[in-house]
Design an enzyme around this catalytic site. Structure first.
Site, mmCIF file in Angstrom:
data_model
loop_
_atom_site.group_PDB
_atom_site.id
_atom_site.type_symbol
_atom_site.label_atom_id
_atom_site.label_comp_id
_atom_site.label_asym_id
_atom_site.label_seq_id
_atom_site.Cartn_x
_atom_site.Cartn_y
_atom_site.Cartn_z
ATOM 1 N N ASN A 261 0.722 -1.141 0.098
ATOM 2 C CA ASN A 261 -0.167 -0.004 0.020
ATOM 3 C C ASN A 261 1.022 1.350 -0.116
ATOM 4 O OD1 ASN A 261 1.120 -0.244 2.501
ATOM 5 N ND2 ASN A 261 -0.836 -0.773 3.506
ATOM 6 N N ASP B 80 -11.572 -6.803 1.475
ATOM 7 C CA ASP B 80 -10.850 -6.154 2.073
ATOM 8 C C ASP B 80 -10.655 -4.581 1.662
ATOM 9 O OD1 ASP B 80 -8.556 -6.302 4.470
ATOM 10 O OD2 ASP B 80 -7.489 -5.461 2.755
#
Length: 490
Positions: free
Chosen positions: A183, A371
């Site tokens: 991320n 998610d």
């Protein structure tokens, strides 16, 4: 040339040749001496590093804390450790066997708190150790195998069967976290971790379900009971995933998965994730037909504990079915910090890259999509500020297999917020283009925090209506229960 002249020539040239060879040998020794000294020092340093890696765990010290030690410190530590070992007295074989057996048990008991085993496993091992130490070993047991050669092949056959059975129950794999799996903060995406866990679980269950000569089957993920995110995984780290089949009923099996992260530079390891998954084997000829699971061998206590977990997850699945039938649409122009304000939606068409060989979607791909939606809910709730991080997942139920050529719709909404965490309910629906009927295929509860060198405070969730209040109270009850369990483990 006469013989006398030949002899004189040899005598005149021999001393010169000998001096030249001596000079050449001397130069060679001068050249090789630094190289030999360098190799000798390298051997000493390698041996000392190996000795350090052996002596630190034996003395109960952490490798990371004592990464830099002088050579003298390593040698002194080794000498002290060897000096503390009591001298070996000459005794008969029976006494030596008993003392050695008890010494090994004491060593196991002292090392249990330093392992990564959970509290229940440590208690069972410790109870067995204490029971074994209190019991006496008759001398007749020492030579039973040698006296009875007829039973030795049976013992070997039994060990081989246990080894093959245990091997089919375990699956281990290692690889590096890639940049595309990370991320914005450089950590692995929570959905990528869930996909890795599911891959390890399905490999272990697939090998076990097809270990016998019968109709081939494919294990379908029925439930991911719980996933704990204990430590973030960074891009570039090595992850070691281990999946073990811990219980098998007639038509389902439980797989426990552990993820260990390793720093490739320092070699330091830490526990990153733990998960519990349940699979159901389906026939390859008819995916609607549920197959029987090959039995596994374990002690009675393990079977009773596995049966208890099986009944508990079965009851939770039955309780979860009625409450996931209704999908609440997002309201128009909602107020900030309300459930409708942060509610998020993802729509995706399932094509070949997301599907496995049997024409159905990979469960790991769907878990990653769910998610991502859960992270968007917290991101919207915090007015698009901060870095959402997954900390746990619970009650991940899979109700329907996803076919290729379907439209996947994933919706997430907040149910509860504490001071620093949020629980998000995520549901996934699929609509095959062949019939146009919408099916509920999965649901789960994700727990998230905003991470900035630690969890940061969250805005409180504004509750509107009885349904949102009921979900909030249920989420709060589960949050307090998990908090109490963590406090008890400490």
């Amino acid at each position: 040339m006469s013989p006398n002249m030949n002899c004189e020539a040899v005598q005149s040239f021999s001393p010169k040749l000998t001096v030249a060879k001596r000079k050449e040998a001397l130069e060679l020794r001068k050249t090789m001496k630094p190289l030999m000294e360098k190799r000798r020092r390298a051997r000493i340093n390698d041996s000392l590093n190996h000795l350090k890696s052996l002596i630190l765990p034996l003395t109960g010290r952490d490798n990371n804390r004592y990464s830099k030690l002088e050579k003298a410190d390593i040698l002194e530590m080794t000498v002290r450790f060897l000096s503390d070992i009591p001298p070996i007295n000459t005794k008969n074989s029976a006494d030596s066997y008993r003392e050695g057996y008890k010494a090994c048990l004491q060593r196991v008991s002292s090392m249990l708190p330093k392992t990564s085993l959970d509290q229940d496993a440590c208690q069972r091992v410790n109870a067995y150790v204490q029971q074994s130490m209190s019991s006496t070993v008759p001398p007749a047991c020492l030579n039973c195998c040698a006296q009875s050669s007829r039973t030795f092949p049976e013992i070997q056959q039994r060990l081989q069967s246990l080894k093959s059975s245990f091997g089919s129950r375990m699956e281990s794999k290692s690889r590096i976290i890639k940049a595309e799996e990370g991320n914005s903060s450089g950590n692995a995406h929570g959905g990528s971790v869930l996909k890795l866990i599911e891959e390890a679980g399905i490999i272990a269950s697939m090998r076990h379900c097809n270990s016998q000569n019968r109709e081939r089957c494919f294990p379908a993920l029925a439930q991911m009971e719980k996933v704990d995110f204990l430590s973030p995984l960074s891009v570039g780290e090595i992850i070691h995933t281990t999946a073990e089949i811990t219980y098998a009923s007639k038509h389902s099996l439980e797989v426990q998965v552990q993820v260990v992260a390793e720093n490739p530079i320092t070699g330091a390891k830490r526990m990153a994730n733990k998960a519990s998954l349940w699979y159901v084997p389906c026939s390859l000829q008819n995916l609607g037909k549920v197959m029987e699971v090959p039995p596994i061998e374990y002690v009675a206590e393990q079977e009773a504990e596995g049966r208890r977990r099986y009944e508990a997850q079965k009851m939770k699945r039955l309780e979860a079915k009625p409450r996931i039938e209704k999908t609440v649409p997002a309201p128009f122009n909602p107020e900030p910090y309300t459930v409708g304000f942060s509610q998020s939606l993802l729509i995706q068409y399932l094509c070949y890259p997301e599907c496995i060989a049997h024409g159905y979607m990979d469960s790991g791909v769907m878990m990653r999509a769910m998610d991502e939606v859960a992270g968007l809910v917290l991101y919207n709730h915090c007015l698009k500020k901060g870095n959402p991080v997954t900390i746990s997942v619970r009650d991940f139920n899979f109700n329907q297999k996803l076919k290729r050529g379907s439209i996947l719709t994933v919706m997430g909404r907040a149910t509860f917020t504490s001071a620093r965490s949020m629980e998000i309910e995520v549901i996934a629906d699929s609509m095959p283009l062949s019939d146009g009927i919408t099916y509920r295929c999965a649901s789960a509860f994700f727990s998230y925090v905003i991470w900035d060198n630690g969890s940061v405070p969250l805005p409180p969730l504004k509750i509107e209506g009885e349904d949102e209040q009921r979900r909030f109270e249920e989420g709060k009850a589960h949050y307090l229960q998990q908090k109490a369990m963590r406090s008890a483990e400490k």
